[in-house]
Every structure is written in C-alpha cells, then in structure tokens.
Design a protein around this motif. Structure first.
Motif, PDB file in Angstrom:
ATOM      1  N   VAL A   9       0.845  -1.196   0.000  1.00 20.27           N
ATOM      2  CA  VAL A   9       0.000   0.000   0.000  1.00 20.27           C
ATOM      3  C   VAL A   9       0.881   1.247   0.000  1.00 20.27           C
ATOM      4  O   VAL A   9       0.608   2.206  -0.718  1.00 20.27           O
ATOM      5  CB  VAL A   9      -0.950  -0.005   1.222  1.00 20.27           C
ATOM      6  CG1 VAL A   9      -1.657   1.330   1.371  1.00 20.27           C
ATOM      7  CG2 VAL A   9      -1.955  -1.139   1.110  1.00 20.27           C
ATOM      8  N   LEU A  37       0.696   4.389  -2.566  1.00 24.99           N
ATOM      9  CA  LEU A  37       0.438   5.755  -2.117  1.00 24.99           C
ATOM     10  C   LEU A  37       1.560   6.708  -2.513  1.00 24.99           C
ATOM     11  O   LEU A  37       1.299   7.835  -2.950  1.00 24.99           O
ATOM     12  CB  LEU A  37       0.221   5.785  -0.602  1.00 24.99           C
ATOM     13  CG  LEU A  37      -1.019   5.059  -0.095  1.00 24.99           C
ATOM     14  CD1 LEU A  37      -1.048   5.055   1.429  1.00 24.99           C
ATOM     15  CD2 LEU A  37      -2.291   5.671  -0.668  1.00 24.99           C
ATOM     16  N   VAL A  63      -6.851   0.571  -2.397  1.00 21.57           N
ATOM     17  CA  VAL A  63      -6.487   1.975  -2.569  1.00 21.57           C
ATOM     18  C   VAL A  63      -7.207   2.479  -3.818  1.00 21.57           C
ATOM     19  O   VAL A  63      -7.063   1.896  -4.898  1.00 21.57           O
ATOM     20  CB  VAL A  63      -4.966   2.155  -2.722  1.00 21.57           C
ATOM     21  CG1 VAL A  63      -4.627   3.606  -3.042  1.00 21.57           C
ATOM     22  CG2 VAL A  63      -4.245   1.685  -1.468  1.00 21.57           C
ATOM     23  N   VAL A  70      -6.567  10.162  -2.705  1.00 20.87           N
ATOM     24  CA  VAL A  70      -6.726   8.724  -2.501  1.00 20.87           C
ATOM     25  C   VAL A  70      -7.686   8.455  -1.355  1.00 20.87           C
ATOM     26  O   VAL A  70      -7.864   9.275  -0.455  1.00 20.87           O
ATOM     27  CB  VAL A  70      -5.374   8.036  -2.211  1.00 20.87           C
ATOM     28  CG1 VAL A  70      -4.448   8.137  -3.415  1.00 20.87           C
ATOM     29  CG2 VAL A  70      -4.712   8.597  -0.976  1.00 20.87           C
ATOM     30  N   ILE A  78      -8.523   4.967   1.111  1.00 21.48           N
ATOM     31  CA  ILE A  78      -8.161   3.594   1.447  1.00 21.48           C
ATOM     32  C   ILE A  78      -9.348   2.962   2.158  1.00 21.48           C
ATOM     33  O   ILE A  78      -9.960   3.577   3.031  1.00 21.48           O
ATOM     34  CB  ILE A  78      -6.916   3.552   2.353  1.00 21.48           C
ATOM     35  CG1 ILE A  78      -5.733   4.223   1.656  1.00 21.48           C
ATOM     36  CG2 ILE A  78      -6.574   2.112   2.726  1.00 21.48           C
ATOM     37  CD1 ILE A  78      -4.531   4.425   2.546  1.00 21.48           C
TER      38      ILE A  78
END
Length: 104
Positions: free
Chosen positions: A11, A15, A68, A80, A82
């Motif tokens: 992740v 990101l 994501v 973004v 999550i």
C-alpha cells in the motif's frame, strides 16, 4: 490513465507513486460524503470518479486486506481513499464507493 501499467507490492508503494503522480490529497468518508479535510471540502458521488484501483491482500492476516482508490473530483482535486474489503469493509463506505463513476 491505465492502472494496469502499475504494479505495487505494498500500500505504501502505491500511495507514494500516486502522490508523485498528483494524487496528493487524502479523502475520508463520513455521513454519505467524501471529505478532503485539509481543503475543507466535501463531495457527493456525482462530483467524483475513480481513476485507478489497487487491491492488497494481507499475507498472514485478513485484517491487512485493503483497497487503494485514486479519485478525482470534477473540480480537478486528486487524492486517494483507502478502504478495507471483505468482512472488515465499512458497508456504507463501500456503497458510496460503488456509486462512483469508474474511468475506463
């Protein structure tokens, strides 16, 4: 943007790369809206589209499973969100996400 060209192991990698590509804001879900708290704005589903999606499965713990979403607003704000998936997903957040347009 073709998300198929990006492959992330974690992740954090996703990101970091999304941020480098302009997805600098973080969205939060609350009360049927997505918020970008630092900018003080809220969005309804009609104002947003999902441009990329990345799913990650926890190697040993199902609680580590997450998705994501790279999201862009009609006004051009890119950020973004999550979310967990499976039994750990927030049903209201998942319903909101499912109501967003997907960029093809």
């Amino acid at each position: 943007m073709n998300a198929d060209q990006y492959n992330y192991a974690t992740v954090t990698q996703a990101l970091d790369d999304l941020k480098a590509r302009g997805y600098v804001d973080e969205f939060n879900f609350k009360d049927q809206y997505l918020f970008c708290d630092p900018k003080g704005v809220q969005f309804n589903p009609q104002e947003l589209k999902i441009t990329e999606v990345y799913r990650f499965e926890g190697a040993s713990d199902p609680e580590d499973s997450s998705v994501v979403y790279a999201i862009e607003s009609a006004s051009g704000l890119k950020g973004v969100l999550i979310d967990a998936y499976g039994v750990y997903a927030d049903e209201r957040k998942s319903a909101f996400i499912n109501s967003l347009k997907m960029e093809s």
